[in-house]
Scaffold this motif. Structure first.
Motif, PDB file in Angstrom:
ATOM      1  N   UNK A 140       0.862  -1.172   0.000  1.00  0.00           N
ATOM      2  CA  UNK A 140       0.000   0.000   0.000  1.00  0.00           C
ATOM      3  C   UNK A 140       0.903   1.229   0.000  1.00  0.00           C
ATOM      4  N   UNK A 141       0.913   1.935  -1.107  1.00  0.00           N
ATOM      5  CA  UNK A 141       1.764   3.115  -1.274  1.00  0.00           C
ATOM      6  C   UNK A 141       0.945   4.342  -0.894  1.00  0.00           C
ATOM      7  N   UNK A 142       1.360   5.002   0.187  1.00  0.00           N
ATOM      8  CA  UNK A 142       0.630   6.163   0.681  1.00  0.00           C
ATOM      9  C   UNK A 142       1.349   7.448   0.272  1.00  0.00           C
ATOM     10  N   UNK A 143       0.618   8.346  -0.367  1.00  0.00           N
ATOM     11  CA  UNK A 143       1.166   9.663  -0.704  1.00  0.00           C
ATOM     12  C   UNK A 143       0.407  10.712   0.094  1.00  0.00           C
ATOM     13  N   UNK A 144       1.131  11.696   0.573  1.00  0.00           N
ATOM     14  CA  UNK A 144       0.592  12.716   1.472  1.00  0.00           C
ATOM     15  C   UNK A 144       0.012  13.860   0.647  1.00  0.00           C
ATOM     16  N   UNK A 145      -1.298  14.042   0.746  1.00  0.00           N
ATOM     17  CA  UNK A 145      -1.961  15.129   0.005  1.00  0.00           C
ATOM     18  C   UNK A 145      -1.821  16.472   0.704  1.00  0.00           C
ATOM     19  N   UNK A 146      -1.228  16.473   1.909  1.00  0.00           N
ATOM     20  CA  UNK A 146      -1.044  17.723   2.649  1.00  0.00           C
ATOM     21  C   UNK A 146       0.425  17.889   3.034  1.00  0.00           C
ATOM     22  N   UNK A 147       1.326  17.507   2.141  1.00  0.00           N
ATOM     23  CA  UNK A 147       2.756  17.552   2.425  1.00  0.00           C
ATOM     24  C   UNK A 147       3.208  18.967   2.760  1.00  0.00           C
ATOM     25  N   UNK A 148       3.834  19.127   3.931  1.00  0.00           N
ATOM     26  CA  UNK A 148       4.310  20.456   4.333  1.00  0.00           C
ATOM     27  C   UNK A 148       5.518  20.873   3.506  1.00  0.00           C
ATOM     28  N   UNK A 149       6.221  19.881   2.911  1.00  0.00           N
ATOM     29  CA  UNK A 149       7.352  20.207   2.042  1.00  0.00           C
ATOM     30  C   UNK A 149       6.906  20.514   0.613  1.00  0.00           C
ATOM     31  N   UNK A 166       5.887  18.541  -1.602  1.00  0.00           N
ATOM     32  CA  UNK A 166       6.292  17.540  -2.590  1.00  0.00           C
ATOM     33  C   UNK A 166       5.025  16.957  -3.195  1.00  0.00           C
ATOM     34  N   UNK A 167       4.903  17.024  -4.497  1.00  0.00           N
ATOM     35  CA  UNK A 167       3.667  16.574  -5.135  1.00  0.00           C
ATOM     36  C   UNK A 167       3.446  15.088  -4.893  1.00  0.00           C
ATOM     37  N   UNK A 168       2.194  14.655  -4.767  1.00  0.00           N
ATOM     38  CA  UNK A 168       1.910  13.230  -4.589  1.00  0.00           C
ATOM     39  C   UNK A 168       2.492  12.363  -5.712  1.00  0.00           C
ATOM     40  N   UNK A 169       2.477  12.857  -6.936  1.00  0.00           N
ATOM     41  CA  UNK A 169       3.048  12.077  -8.041  1.00  0.00           C
ATOM     42  C   UNK A 169       4.543  11.889  -7.857  1.00  0.00           C
TER      43      UNK A 169
END
Length: 432
Positions: free
Chosen positions: A246-255, A257-260
């Motif tokens: 399960x690959x989780x990408x952060x939609x609210x990244x403080x850095x 960094x785009x989810x893609x």
């Protein structure tokens, strides 16, 4: 202090064999009693056993030594010494064993698998065993063989159905705390999780079709993890046995960094570590959907572990992927990974001769080495018996093929001999 340890050193030592006894019958009206010395008992061995009740390697962190019992010495009246008790060392399921040089030795991937870590020494034979027509009263017996001793490297690779992969602070710990009974440390700063957490997720429906799967929260990966950055190797190895990623990408990244880009980095690190990980079933998840401001990658399931939005759909997707992976394994459609089985490395048989740095001819072979280790060469007749046994093993022929000449030094185990090219082959004197 952390109660989870996933790598450690372990020193194992088999018990020493007991010595054989030199004894003769002493009975009234028997002028010359025959030999009656008993054999020494074998030393116990050290076994590693995979046990699902053991969770980590913490038991070895401060106490890395494990030793089996030694065998008892033989006694007169043909009384044999008792063998030493084996030492059973229980380790978590999924423990891999390597030598100090990093050579794989065993993989204890299923509950109950046993592996011989250190063999016990063989007990010596009493003088009763050496009675012949030519020598009816042998005055020698064998010494006990020393038990095997070595250092091992243990590493634990968690057994989980699902591995949660994501950047630090992507919400993995919060997610596993919502879908299982696991209670990891949760905070709003990177690298809160410094050790894997396991949670059991249970699903069911009105038909009573209950389903369980084990989910592992893998500590956050960063760019360069496959090269060891951020303890990457320690974290990544826990993904090796997972059926589903399960690959989780952060939609609210403080850095910001785009989810893609997060997805690209995470998959790149998995592929760089183990290319076959990219072939596992995969579920893409966009976390923190309630506060997210970044565009999710195509096909991502949007979830919020805080509000619970999307969690039923995610659990269903994970369960479907795990069911399919398990079905393929049971049908043999998925190739069995080589690290799922115990690796047996048999002891080489036969005799060979090597040259040492000092020019000595070194005889290598368990049978020859045991002959010298078990023999009490100071006892009358013991050297002749050992020499004849070495001849039967082919030691003289092996030395001749290696080019040894009279006056050269030959070495077997801890013993050195001066070689002579005659019917004796060796001098009558041996020095340890």
């Amino acid at each position: 202090m952390s109660q989870f340890v996933d790598e450690c050193g372990l020193n194992v030592r088999g018990g020493d064999g007991g010595a054989g006894c030199v004894s003769f019958r002493r009975e009234a009206h028997v002028a010359k009693g025959g030999p009656d010395g008993g054999d020494g008992g074998d030393g116990g061995s050290v076994w590693l056993v995979a046990d699902h009740n053991v969770a980590s390697l913490i038991a070895f962190k401060d106490h890395p030594h494990r030793r089996a019992d030694s065998g008892r010495h033989g006694q007169g009246k043909r009384r044999h010494g008792a063998s030493g008790e084996d030492a059973i060392v229980r380790v978590p399921v999924g423990t891999t064993v390597k030598s100090q040089d990093g050579e794989p030795l065993a993989d204890l991937a299923a509950d109950g698998i046993r592996w011989l870590a250190a063999a016990g020494g063989q007990g010596g034979q009493g003088n009763t065993r050496f009675s012949t027509h030519q020598n009816r009263a042998p005055a020698f017996a064998e010494q006990g063989e020393a038990g095997e001793q070595r250092w091992l490297r243990l590493e634990l690779k968690l057994l989980a159905d699902v591995a949660l992969i994501g950047f630090p602070n992507a919400g993995k710990s919060t997610l596993i705390s919502r879908i299982s009974a696991a209670r990891p440390k949760i905070a709003d700063y990177p690298f809160t999780t410094l050790e894997p957490n396991l949670g059991v997720v249970r699903t069911g429906d009105s038909t009573g079709d209950d389903f369980e799967m084990v989910v592992a929260d893998i500590p956050g990966l960063i760019a360069g993890a496959s090269d060891g950055r951020g303890l990457g190797h320690r974290f990544l190895r826990h993904t090796e046995r997972a059926r589903v990623m399960v690959v989780m990408v952060d939609l609210a990244s403080v850095e910001e960094v785009s989810p893609s880009e997060q997805q690209r980095v995470l998959l790149g690190e998995l592929g760089a570590y183990r290319p076959e990980l990219l072939e596992r079933p995969r579920v893409l998840v966009g976390s923190k959907a309630d506060v997210g401001h970044l565009d999710p990658p195509p096909g991502a399931l949007l979830v919020s572990a805080v509000t619970g939005a999307g969690l039923p759909e995610l659990i269903r997707a994970m369960a479907d992927a795990v069911r399919e992976a398990r079905a393929q394994e049971s049908l043999g459609l998925r190739a069995k990974r080589s690290d799922d089985v115990v690796i047996h490395r048999p002891v080489p048989e036969g005799i060979r001769v090597e040259r040492a740095d000092d020019g000595a001819f070194v005889v290598v072979g368990r049978a020859a080495e045991r002959t010298m280790a078990l023999s009490d060469l100071d006892a009358p007749g013991a050297w002749d018996f050992a020499r004849r046994r070495l001849e039967r093993l082919g030691v003289d022929r092996a030395l001749a093929r290696a080019g040894i000449k009279s006056g050269d030094t030959a070495r077997i185990g801890a013993f050195e001999f001066e070689y002579y090219d005659d019917d004796e082959y060796f001098s009558e004197e041996a020095s340890p």
